[in-house]
Design a protein around this motif. Structure first.
Motif, PDB file in Angstrom:
ATOM      1  N   GLN B  14     -26.357 -11.998 -46.780  1.00 24.61           N
ATOM      2  CA  GLN B  14     -27.205 -13.103 -47.211  1.00 24.61           C
ATOM      3  C   GLN B  14     -28.175 -13.631 -46.281  1.00 24.61           C
ATOM      4  N   GLU B  15     -29.365 -14.063 -46.907  1.00 27.34           N
ATOM      5  CA  GLU B  15     -30.224 -14.755 -46.221  1.00 27.34           C
ATOM      6  C   GLU B  15     -29.572 -15.757 -45.092  1.00 27.34           C
ATOM      7  N   GLY B  16     -30.018 -15.906 -43.897  1.00 26.24           N
ATOM      8  CA  GLY B  16     -29.623 -16.759 -43.151  1.00 26.24           C
ATOM      9  C   GLY B  16     -28.388 -16.258 -42.160  1.00 26.24           C
ATOM     10  N   GLU B  17     -27.675 -15.462 -42.581  1.00 28.14           N
ATOM     11  CA  GLU B  17     -26.554 -14.804 -41.903  1.00 28.14           C
ATOM     12  C   GLU B  17     -26.955 -14.045 -40.680  1.00 28.14           C
ATOM     13  N   ASN B  18     -26.029 -13.689 -39.889  1.00 30.18           N
ATOM     14  CA  ASN B  18     -26.521 -12.871 -38.860  1.00 30.18           C
ATOM     15  C   ASN B  18     -26.130 -11.401 -39.042  1.00 30.18           C
ATOM     16  N   ALA B  19     -26.977 -10.379 -38.680  1.00 29.05           N
ATOM     17  CA  ALA B  19     -26.671  -9.122 -38.787  1.00 29.05           C
ATOM     18  C   ALA B  19     -26.365  -8.531 -37.694  1.00 29.05           C
ATOM     19  N   THR B  20     -25.306  -7.539 -37.373  1.00 26.44           N
ATOM     20  CA  THR B  20     -24.996  -7.076 -36.101  1.00 26.44           C
ATOM     21  C   THR B  20     -24.802  -5.536 -36.547  1.00 26.44           C
ATOM     22  N   MET B  21     -25.517  -4.465 -35.575  1.00 26.88           N
ATOM     23  CA  MET B  21     -25.703  -3.207 -35.797  1.00 26.88           C
ATOM     24  C   MET B  21     -25.188  -2.744 -34.316  1.00 26.88           C
ATOM     25  N   ASN B  22     -24.391  -1.538 -34.552  1.00 27.69           N
ATOM     26  CA  ASN B  22     -23.907  -1.045 -33.246  1.00 27.69           C
ATOM     27  C   ASN B  22     -24.365   0.327 -33.270  1.00 27.69           C
ATOM     28  N   CYS B  23     -24.558   0.924 -31.889  1.00 24.91           N
ATOM     29  CA  CYS B  23     -25.182   2.215 -31.635  1.00 24.91           C
ATOM     30  C   CYS B  23     -24.107   2.854 -30.654  1.00 24.91           C
ATOM     31  N   SER B  24     -23.988   4.208 -30.763  1.00 25.86           N
ATOM     32  CA  SER B  24     -23.104   4.794 -29.706  1.00 25.86           C
ATOM     33  C   SER B  24     -24.107   5.999 -29.443  1.00 25.86           C
ATOM     34  N   TYR B  25     -23.934   6.366 -28.127  1.00 28.22           N
ATOM     35  CA  TYR B  25     -24.488   7.688 -27.559  1.00 28.22           C
ATOM     36  C   TYR B  25     -23.689   8.580 -26.840  1.00 28.22           C
ATOM     37  N   LYS B  26     -23.900   9.721 -26.361  1.00 25.60           N
ATOM     38  CA  LYS B  26     -23.144  10.719 -25.786  1.00 25.60           C
ATOM     39  C   LYS B  26     -23.177  10.861 -24.108  1.00 25.60           C
ATOM     40  N   SER B  58     -35.155 -11.229 -27.438  1.00 19.89           N
ATOM     41  CA  SER B  58     -36.532 -11.311 -28.035  1.00 19.89           C
ATOM     42  C   SER B  58     -36.589 -11.978 -29.243  1.00 19.89           C
ATOM     43  N   GLY B  59     -36.660 -13.151 -29.160  1.00 21.33           N
ATOM     44  CA  GLY B  59     -37.032 -14.030 -30.514  1.00 21.33           C
ATOM     45  C   GLY B  59     -35.479 -14.187 -31.248  1.00 21.33           C
ATOM     46  N   ARG B  60     -35.539 -13.549 -32.323  1.00 19.32           N
ATOM     47  CA  ARG B  60     -34.334 -13.559 -33.181  1.00 19.32           C
ATOM     48  C   ARG B  60     -33.604 -12.385 -32.755  1.00 19.32           C
ATOM     49  N   LEU B  61     -33.822 -11.451 -31.993  1.00 20.67           N
ATOM     50  CA  LEU B  61     -32.957 -10.156 -31.645  1.00 20.67           C
ATOM     51  C   LEU B  61     -32.369 -10.469 -30.232  1.00 20.67           C
ATOM     52  N   ARG B  62     -30.923 -10.150 -30.266  1.00 22.48           N
ATOM     53  CA  ARG B  62     -30.192  -9.777 -28.964  1.00 22.48           C
ATOM     54  C   ARG B  62     -29.741  -8.511 -29.021  1.00 22.48           C
ATOM     55  N   VAL B  63     -29.989  -7.894 -27.994  1.00 25.31           N
ATOM     56  CA  VAL B  63     -29.401  -6.562 -27.634  1.00 25.31           C
ATOM     57  C   VAL B  63     -28.530  -6.698 -26.483  1.00 25.31           C
ATOM     58  N   THR B  64     -27.304  -5.819 -26.584  1.00 24.27           N
ATOM     59  CA  THR B  64     -26.373  -5.697 -25.506  1.00 24.27           C
ATOM     60  C   THR B  64     -26.269  -3.926 -25.046  1.00 24.27           C
ATOM     61  N   LEU B  65     -25.798  -3.791 -24.092  1.00 25.12           N
ATOM     62  CA  LEU B  65     -25.762  -2.714 -23.799  1.00 25.12           C
ATOM     63  C   LEU B  65     -24.544  -2.477 -22.879  1.00 25.12           C
ATOM     64  N   THR B  77     -30.341 -12.863 -35.478  1.00 23.96           N
ATOM     65  CA  THR B  77     -29.917 -14.107 -35.936  1.00 23.96           C
ATOM     66  C   THR B  77     -30.798 -14.819 -37.158  1.00 23.96           C
ATOM     67  N   ALA B  78     -30.088 -15.485 -38.010  1.00 25.01           N
ATOM     68  CA  ALA B  78     -30.890 -16.219 -39.068  1.00 25.01           C
ATOM     69  C   ALA B  78     -31.792 -15.381 -39.803  1.00 25.01           C
ATOM     70  N   SER B  79     -31.133 -14.281 -40.367  1.00 28.63           N
ATOM     71  CA  SER B  79     -31.872 -13.090 -41.191  1.00 28.63           C
ATOM     72  C   SER B  79     -32.787 -13.757 -42.232  1.00 28.63           C
ATOM     73  N   ARG B  80     -33.914 -12.962 -42.567  1.00 25.62           N
ATOM     74  CA  ARG B  80     -34.932 -13.234 -43.468  1.00 25.62           C
ATOM     75  C   ARG B  80     -34.990 -12.043 -44.281  1.00 25.62           C
ATOM     76  N   ALA B  81     -35.406 -12.553 -45.569  1.00 22.88           N
ATOM     77  CA  ALA B  81     -35.518 -11.132 -46.549  1.00 22.88           C
ATOM     78  C   ALA B  81     -36.717 -10.195 -45.913  1.00 22.88           C
ATOM     79  N   ALA B  82     -37.387 -10.341 -44.866  1.00 18.35           N
ATOM     80  CA  ALA B  82     -38.392  -9.538 -44.599  1.00 18.35           C
ATOM     81  C   ALA B  82     -37.806  -8.679 -43.458  1.00 18.35           C
ATOM     82  N   ASP B  83     -36.622  -9.243 -43.142  1.00 14.94           N
ATOM     83  CA  ASP B  83     -35.904  -8.194 -42.140  1.00 14.94           C
ATOM     84  C   ASP B  83     -35.245  -6.817 -42.723  1.00 14.94           C
ATOM     85  N   THR B  84     -35.349  -7.058 -44.205  1.00 15.79           N
ATOM     86  CA  THR B  84     -34.769  -5.696 -44.886  1.00 15.79           C
ATOM     87  C   THR B  84     -35.622  -4.420 -44.278  1.00 15.79           C
TER      88      THR B  84
END
Lengths: 116, 112
Positions: B14-26, B58-65, B77-84
């Motif tokens: 839902q708009e306003g919620e936080n979205a977390t995506m993960n990535c793995s590499y080899k 960076s703004g509403r983005l947070r990246v960890t490594l 954070t604070a997702s918006r429809a335009a983040d789709t």
């Protein structure tokens, strides 16, 4: 700054014809440009690395005779899909790295190719 | 060659919620980058994190490594429809001006 353009943005061609796609860095020099291909709902796959004034380096499985790459100047690389077939239909995206800043690549808007 | 893998493959929130995506590499990397792609369009560079960095904002983005686990996460954070859009991680492990290896991507849908 750091704008990369591609032309054309989309092309439809008949099977057996050749299609040329241009990639230009508009406001910076790019000794190195890259070509990627993206099939629907899939990720980008690196096809080749294009170096100004020298032969391109192709990734494993990419036919160099089918995908001809020419990097004639510091702002222009071209990809020619020769004797295109329906299975070559894809989204082709180029990117360019600024000479002094290797880390960040700037991507073009892509070219959608449909081979009938 | 190394290949990034994102999860989840699709995420709907839902708009306003936080979205977390993960990535793995080899394999080992010099840096890892996140890109956004709107449907049928080119890529937009979001953020680059170097192998000696652990977190970047960076703004509403947070990246960890986490290089020990060969993984990265992107938090919006604070997702918006335009983040789709689809979000891809990409690694550059060979040094110098090399092509990037992209993950399979996460398709994010923000419901208004």
């Amino acid at each position: 700054g750091a704008v990369v353009s591609q032309h054309p943005s989309w092309v439809i061609c008949k099977s057996g014809t050749s299609v040329k796609i241009e990639c230009r860095s508009l406001d910076f020099q790019a000794t190195t440009m890259f070509w990627y291909r993206q099939f629907p709902k899939q990720s980008l796959m690196l096809m080749a690395t294009s170096n100004e004034g020298s032969k391109a380096t192709y990734e494993q499985g990419v036919e160099k005779d089918k995908f001809l790459i020419n990097h004639a100047s510091l702002t222009l690389s071209t990809l020619t899909v020769t004797s295109a077939h329906p299975e070559d239909s894809s989204f082709y995206i180029c990117s360019a790295a600024r000479d002094s800043m290797w880390e960040t690549q700037y991507f073009g808007p892509g070219t959608r190719l449909l081979v009938l | 060659s190394q290949q990034g893998e994102e999860d989840p493959q699709a995420l709907s929130i839902q708009e306003g919620e936080n979205a977390t995506m993960n990535c793995s590499y080899k394999t080992s990397i010099n840096n890892l980058q996140w890109y956004r792609q709107n449907s049928g369009r080119g890529l937009v560079h979001l953020i680059l994190i170097r192998s000696n960095e652990r977190e970047k904002h960076s703004g509403r983005l947070r990246v960890t490594l986490d290089t020990s686990k060969k993984s990265s996460s992107l938090l919006i954070t604070a997702s918006r429809a335009a983040d789709t859009a689809s979000y891809f991680c990409a690694t550059d492990g060979r040094g110098g001006a090399d092509g990037l290896t992209f993950g399979k991507g996460t398709h994010l849908i923000i419901q208004p």
